[in-house]
Design a protein around this motif. Structure first.
Motif, PDB file in Angstrom:
ATOM      1  N   UNK A 168       0.801  -1.230   0.000  1.00 34.64           N
ATOM      2  CA  UNK A 168       0.000   0.000   0.000  1.00 34.64           C
ATOM      3  C   UNK A 168       0.833   1.280   0.000  1.00 34.64           C
ATOM      4  N   UNK A 169       2.093   1.203  -0.446  1.00 36.99           N
ATOM      5  CA  UNK A 169       2.949   2.392  -0.452  1.00 36.99           C
ATOM      6  C   UNK A 169       3.130   2.993  -1.838  1.00 36.99           C
ATOM      7  N   UNK A 170       2.698   2.297  -2.895  1.00 38.38           N
ATOM      8  CA  UNK A 170       2.958   2.805  -4.243  1.00 38.38           C
ATOM      9  C   UNK A 170       1.741   2.628  -5.139  1.00 38.38           C
ATOM     10  N   UNK A 171       1.616   3.573  -6.064  1.00 39.71           N
ATOM     11  CA  UNK A 171       0.581   3.505  -7.090  1.00 39.71           C
ATOM     12  C   UNK A 171       1.264   3.550  -8.449  1.00 39.71           C
ATOM     13  N   UNK A 172       0.840   2.677  -9.347  1.00 40.56           N
ATOM     14  CA  UNK A 172       1.354   2.651 -10.711  1.00 40.56           C
ATOM     15  C   UNK A 172       0.199   3.039 -11.620  1.00 40.56           C
ATOM     16  N   UNK A 173       0.294   4.226 -12.223  1.00 38.86           N
ATOM     17  CA  UNK A 173      -0.823   4.739 -13.009  1.00 38.86           C
ATOM     18  C   UNK A 173      -0.350   5.298 -14.340  1.00 38.86           C
ATOM     19  N   UNK A 174      -1.267   5.310 -15.283  1.00 38.53           N
ATOM     20  CA  UNK A 174      -1.017   5.936 -16.581  1.00 38.53           C
ATOM     21  C   UNK A 174      -1.035   7.452 -16.390  1.00 38.53           C
ATOM     22  N   UNK A 175      -0.121   8.149 -17.050  1.00 39.04           N
ATOM     23  CA  UNK A 175      -0.079   9.613 -16.982  1.00 39.04           C
ATOM     24  C   UNK A 175      -1.086  10.146 -18.003  1.00 39.04           C
ATOM     25  N   UNK A 176      -2.180  10.700 -17.507  1.00 45.55           N
ATOM     26  CA  UNK A 176      -3.268  11.116 -18.400  1.00 45.55           C
ATOM     27  C   UNK A 176      -2.899  12.322 -19.251  1.00 45.55           C
ATOM     28  N   UNK A 177      -1.929  13.120 -18.821  1.00 43.77           N
ATOM     29  CA  UNK A 177      -1.505  14.289 -19.595  1.00 43.77           C
ATOM     30  C   UNK A 177      -0.732  13.886 -20.856  1.00 43.77           C
ATOM     31  N   UNK A 178      -0.295  12.648 -20.930  1.00 47.67           N
ATOM     32  CA  UNK A 178       0.439  12.154 -22.100  1.00 47.67           C
ATOM     33  C   UNK A 178      -0.574  11.749 -23.165  1.00 47.67           C
ATOM     34  N   UNK A 179      -0.509  12.390 -24.319  1.00 49.59           N
ATOM     35  CA  UNK A 179      -1.512  12.153 -25.364  1.00 49.59           C
ATOM     36  C   UNK A 179      -1.373  10.785 -26.021  1.00 49.59           C
ATOM     37  N   UNK A 180      -0.208  10.143 -25.943  1.00 49.67           N
ATOM     38  CA  UNK A 180      -0.055   8.815 -26.538  1.00 49.67           C
ATOM     39  C   UNK A 180      -0.551   7.721 -25.609  1.00 49.67           C
ATOM     40  N   UNK A 181      -0.712   8.048 -24.315  1.00 48.30           N
ATOM     41  CA  UNK A 181      -1.162   7.056 -23.349  1.00 48.30           C
ATOM     42  C   UNK A 181      -0.116   6.022 -23.018  1.00 48.30           C
ATOM     43  N   UNK A 182       1.142   6.308 -23.320  1.00 48.24           N
ATOM     44  CA  UNK A 182       2.182   5.298 -23.147  1.00 48.24           C
ATOM     45  C   UNK A 182       3.204   5.673 -22.066  1.00 48.24           C
ATOM     46  N   UNK A 183       2.859   6.631 -21.202  1.00 45.71           N
ATOM     47  CA  UNK A 183       3.738   7.020 -20.100  1.00 45.71           C
ATOM     48  C   UNK A 183       3.047   6.643 -18.793  1.00 45.71           C
ATOM     49  N   UNK A 184       3.826   6.039 -17.888  1.00 45.53           N
ATOM     50  CA  UNK A 184       3.319   5.594 -16.598  1.00 45.53           C
ATOM     51  C   UNK A 184       4.156   6.186 -15.471  1.00 45.53           C
ATOM     52  N   UNK A 185       3.542   6.253 -14.293  1.00 43.73           N
ATOM     53  CA  UNK A 185       4.193   6.813 -13.118  1.00 43.73           C
ATOM     54  C   UNK A 185       4.048   5.853 -11.944  1.00 43.73           C
ATOM     55  N   UNK A 186       5.187   5.556 -11.296  1.00 40.80           N
ATOM     56  CA  UNK A 186       5.186   4.836 -10.023  1.00 40.80           C
ATOM     57  C   UNK A 186       5.391   5.921  -8.971  1.00 40.80           C
ATOM     58  N   UNK A 187       4.369   6.138  -8.161  1.00 39.80           N
ATOM     59  CA  UNK A 187       4.408   7.200  -7.143  1.00 39.80           C
ATOM     60  C   UNK A 187       4.306   6.562  -5.767  1.00 39.80           C
ATOM     61  N   UNK A 188       5.227   6.960  -4.902  1.00 40.10           N
ATOM     62  CA  UNK A 188       5.268   6.421  -3.549  1.00 40.10           C
ATOM     63  C   UNK A 188       4.499   7.322  -2.596  1.00 40.10           C
ATOM     64  N   UNK A 189       3.696   6.719  -1.740  1.00 38.32           N
ATOM     65  CA  UNK A 189       2.883   7.484  -0.790  1.00 38.32           C
ATOM     66  C   UNK A 189       3.689   7.971   0.408  1.00 38.32           C
ATOM     67  N   UNK A 190       4.725   7.227   0.798  1.00 38.21           N
ATOM     68  CA  UNK A 190       5.492   7.564   1.996  1.00 38.21           C
ATOM     69  C   UNK A 190       6.583   8.605   1.741  1.00 38.21           C
ATOM     70  N   UNK A 191       6.795   8.971   0.480  1.00 37.61           N
ATOM     71  CA  UNK A 191       7.820   9.970   0.152  1.00 37.61           C
ATOM     72  C   UNK A 191       7.399  10.682  -1.129  1.00 37.61           C
ATOM     73  N   UNK A 192       8.238  11.597  -1.592  1.00 41.55           N
ATOM     74  CA  UNK A 192       7.932  12.292  -2.841  1.00 41.55           C
ATOM     75  C   UNK A 192       8.626  11.619  -4.033  1.00 41.55           C
ATOM     76  N   UNK A 193       9.097  10.399  -3.841  1.00 45.20           N
ATOM     77  CA  UNK A 193       9.801   9.682  -4.902  1.00 45.20           C
ATOM     78  C   UNK A 193       8.838   9.277  -6.018  1.00 45.20           C
ATOM     79  N   UNK A 194       9.298   9.469  -7.258  1.00 47.16           N
ATOM     80  CA  UNK A 194       8.500   9.127  -8.439  1.00 47.16           C
ATOM     81  C   UNK A 194       9.398   8.469  -9.463  1.00 47.16           C
TER      82      UNK A 194
END
Length: 117
Positions: A67-93
């Motif tokens: 429950x510390x990370x989310x892996x999501x598609x970056x909606x601002x990317x028009x190709x839909x081919x960029x993803x982000x691993x974002x950590x909840x416990x820090x600002x690491x991306x």
């Protein structure tokens, strides 16, 4: 031994992806060929890794706690081919972009990775 599964062909939880580097508010692609893969080590920790496919070198090995990370598609990317691993416990991306020529492989990574996190 690190327990890293870095053999070919790609296995579930692996996909061809390049890294992206954040500069300011923008991300820029690292053009090297890479692979993102997830594995559970002998000590039961989940690892999210990026490997350079040309050198075989694992350059990123991030430990993911429950429950510390989310892996999501970056909606601002028009190709839909960029993803982000974002950590909840820090600002690491960690940003990555799909390198598979087939667009449907990008949606496959959603179903391949999200259950593993």
């Amino acid at each position: 031994s690190s327990g890293i599964n870095a053999e070919w062909p790609l296995r579930p939880g692996e996909f061809k992806a390049g890294r992206m580097n954040q500069r300011g508010k923008m991300v820029h692609p690292d053009t090297r060929k890479g692979t993102v893969f997830i594995f559970k080590s002998d000590d039961s920790l989940i690892h999210f890794c990026w490997k350079d496919r040309t050198t075989g070198q694992v350059e990123d090995d991030l430990i993911i706690f429950p429950d510390d990370a989310d892996f999501t598609r970056v909606t601002q990317c028009t190709t839909g081919r960029v993803y982000l691993m974002k950590f909840r416990s820090s600002n690491r991306r960690f940003f990555c972009w799909m390198q598979d020529a087939k667009k449907e492989k990008s949606t496959d990574c959603d179903s391949a990775l999200i259950p593993l996190l």
